[in-house]
Every structure is written in C-alpha cells, then in structure tokens.
Design a protein around this motif. Structure first.
Motif, PDB file in Angstrom:
ATOM      1  N   TRP A  35       0.861  -1.181   0.000  1.00 14.60           N
ATOM      2  CA  TRP A  35       0.000   0.000   0.000  1.00 14.60           C
ATOM      3  C   TRP A  35       0.899   1.234   0.000  1.00 14.60           C
ATOM      4  O   TRP A  35       1.860   1.319   0.793  1.00 14.60           O
ATOM      5  CB  TRP A  35      -0.908   0.030   1.227  1.00 14.60           C
ATOM      6  N   PHE A  36       0.552   2.164  -0.871  1.00 12.42           N
ATOM      7  CA  PHE A  36       1.257   3.433  -0.990  1.00 12.42           C
ATOM      8  C   PHE A  36       0.228   4.550  -0.870  1.00 12.42           C
ATOM      9  O   PHE A  36      -0.980   4.325  -1.040  1.00 12.42           O
ATOM     10  CB  PHE A  36       1.954   3.535  -2.352  1.00 12.42           C
ATOM     11  N   ARG A  37       0.732   5.758  -0.628  1.00  8.81           N
ATOM     12  CA  ARG A  37      -0.177   6.898  -0.622  1.00  8.81           C
ATOM     13  C   ARG A  37       0.529   8.121  -1.184  1.00  8.81           C
ATOM     14  O   ARG A  37       1.754   8.237  -1.088  1.00  8.81           O
ATOM     15  CB  ARG A  37      -0.691   7.174   0.791  1.00  8.81           C
ATOM     16  N   GLN A  38      -0.280   9.011  -1.746  1.00  3.31           N
ATOM     17  CA  GLN A  38       0.238  10.261  -2.258  1.00  3.31           C
ATOM     18  C   GLN A  38      -0.618  11.396  -1.732  1.00  3.31           C
ATOM     19  O   GLN A  38      -1.745  11.618  -2.216  1.00  3.31           O
ATOM     20  CB  GLN A  38       0.272  10.288  -3.784  1.00  3.31           C
ATOM     21  N   PRO A  39      -0.112  12.122  -0.734  1.00  3.81           N
ATOM     22  CA  PRO A  39      -0.856  13.276  -0.221  1.00  3.81           C
ATOM     23  C   PRO A  39      -0.878  14.394  -1.256  1.00  3.81           C
ATOM     24  O   PRO A  39      -0.009  14.441  -2.147  1.00  3.81           O
ATOM     25  CB  PRO A  39      -0.048  13.692   1.010  1.00  3.81           C
ATOM     26  N   PRO A  40      -1.811  15.315  -1.155  1.00  4.12           N
ATOM     27  CA  PRO A  40      -1.879  16.422  -2.119  1.00  4.12           C
ATOM     28  C   PRO A  40      -0.582  17.208  -2.155  1.00  4.12           C
ATOM     29  O   PRO A  40      -0.063  17.624  -1.119  1.00  4.12           O
ATOM     30  CB  PRO A  40      -3.027  17.277  -1.577  1.00  4.12           C
ATOM     31  N   GLY A  41      -0.022  17.367  -3.341  1.00  2.85           N
ATOM     32  CA  GLY A  41       1.181  18.163  -3.511  1.00  2.85           C
ATOM     33  C   GLY A  41       2.457  17.521  -3.021  1.00  2.85           C
ATOM     34  O   GLY A  41       3.501  18.183  -2.967  1.00  2.85           O
ATOM     35  N   LYS A  42       2.400  16.245  -2.665  1.00  6.09           N
ATOM     36  CA  LYS A  42       3.590  15.572  -2.141  1.00  6.09           C
ATOM     37  C   LYS A  42       3.901  14.321  -2.948  1.00  6.09           C
ATOM     38  O   LYS A  42       3.104  13.881  -3.766  1.00  6.09           O
ATOM     39  CB  LYS A  42       3.387  15.208  -0.668  1.00  6.09           C
ATOM     40  N   GLN A  43       5.066  13.767  -2.689  1.00 10.68           N
ATOM     41  CA  GLN A  43       5.467  12.561  -3.397  1.00 10.68           C
ATOM     42  C   GLN A  43       4.773  11.337  -2.810  1.00 10.68           C
ATOM     43  O   GLN A  43       4.377  11.316  -1.644  1.00 10.68           O
ATOM     44  CB  GLN A  43       6.987  12.389  -3.296  1.00 10.68           C
ATOM     45  N   ARG A  44       4.665  10.337  -3.620  1.00 15.57           N
ATOM     46  CA  ARG A  44       4.103   9.068  -3.182  1.00 15.57           C
ATOM     47  C   ARG A  44       5.053   8.384  -2.209  1.00 15.57           C
ATOM     48  O   ARG A  44       6.278   8.436  -2.382  1.00 15.57           O
ATOM     49  CB  ARG A  44       3.847   8.177  -4.395  1.00 15.57           C
ATOM     50  N   GLU A  45       4.491   7.745  -1.202  1.00  9.80           N
ATOM     51  CA  GLU A  45       5.302   7.050  -0.205  1.00  9.80           C
ATOM     52  C   GLU A  45       4.704   5.694   0.109  1.00  9.80           C
ATOM     53  O   GLU A  45       3.475   5.517   0.040  1.00  9.80           O
ATOM     54  CB  GLU A  45       5.384   7.882   1.095  1.00  9.80           C
ATOM     55  N   GLU A  46       5.555   4.762   0.466  1.00  2.00           N
ATOM     56  CA  GLU A  46       5.062   3.447   0.842  1.00  2.00           C
ATOM     57  C   GLU A  46       4.532   3.499   2.265  1.00  2.00           C
ATOM     58  O   GLU A  46       5.102   4.147   3.135  1.00  2.00           O
ATOM     59  CB  GLU A  46       6.153   2.392   0.733  1.00  2.00           C
ATOM     60  N   VAL A  47       3.438   2.786   2.483  1.00  4.97           N
ATOM     61  CA  VAL A  47       2.821   2.690   3.801  1.00  4.97           C
ATOM     62  C   VAL A  47       3.129   1.341   4.440  1.00  4.97           C
ATOM     63  O   VAL A  47       3.535   1.259   5.592  1.00  4.97           O
ATOM     64  CB  VAL A  47       1.300   2.888   3.706  1.00  4.97           C
TER      65      VAL A  47
END
Length: 121
Positions: A35-47
C-alpha cells in the motif's frame, strides 16, 4: 493490471477505515503486495507491504501502531486497516505489487491500481 482498490472515503480525525485491494491475479505467486499513498502536492510514499508467501509484513514509521496490513485466507484480497486517522493521512491510496527476489521485496513495484481517496478532517 488487475489491482482494484476500494474502501476509501471521508472520516473525522480519530476515525477508522479499511481499504481493500483485490489482487488475486498476483497473490498466487511469491510476491509483495504493498500500500502506498500520495498526499496532495507531495510525493508518493510506501505505507506497508505484505509477502504473499509467509505473510511477513513491513510498515513505514508513519503507519506503525495505527495501520495493519493483512491478506484474506483465500489470498484474493489485501487489506489496510487504518485506525486513529489524522488529517495528515489524507491522500490517494494505491496498492501495487513487486517481485520477491532472494526473499526480499524488490523496490520496483511494477503494477498499480487506480487508487482510492482517503480524506481525514
């Protein structure tokens, strides 16, 4: 690509959500499902990620103690249970898959779903 996420939505701070990733096309092989996530205006990161064989798990520091990754017994769906949600958890959440080489999940998550939005207010 046969990864389909669901379960996103809007919740208040402190609430919970469970995300689902239908991943049956991949779970029968020795792979990682992450699972990964990409917050608004930020880079994608692994969760977090889970190994389909052995079910070992990994969590990013931001997820430890609040999120739980799991896979159902039929190995068709990977879940991300998210508790004690915070506004900073707001992001588009994706599931993805990578090969396992010499027992280790590769960094190259090659196949991705379309994402599901999580908004915490």
């Amino acid at each position: 690509v046969q990864l389909v996420e669901s379960g996103g939505g809007s919740v208040q701070s402190g609430g919970s959500l469970r995300l689902s990733c239908e991943a049956s096309a991949y779970t029968r092989a020795n792979r990682c499902i992450g699972w990964f996530r990409q917050p608004p205006g930020k880079q994608r990161e692994e969760v977090a990620h889970i190994y389909t064989v052995g079910r070992s798990v990994y969590y990013a520091d931001s997820a430890k103690g609040r999120f739980t990754i799991s896979m159902d017994s039929a190995k068709t769906t990977v879940y991300l249970q998210m508790n004690s949600l915070k506004p900073e958890d707001t992001a588009l959440y994706y599931c993805a898959t990578a090969r396992v080489v010499l027992g280790v999940c590769e960094d190259d998550f090659k196949y991705w779903g379309q994402g599901t939005q999580v908004t915490v207010s």
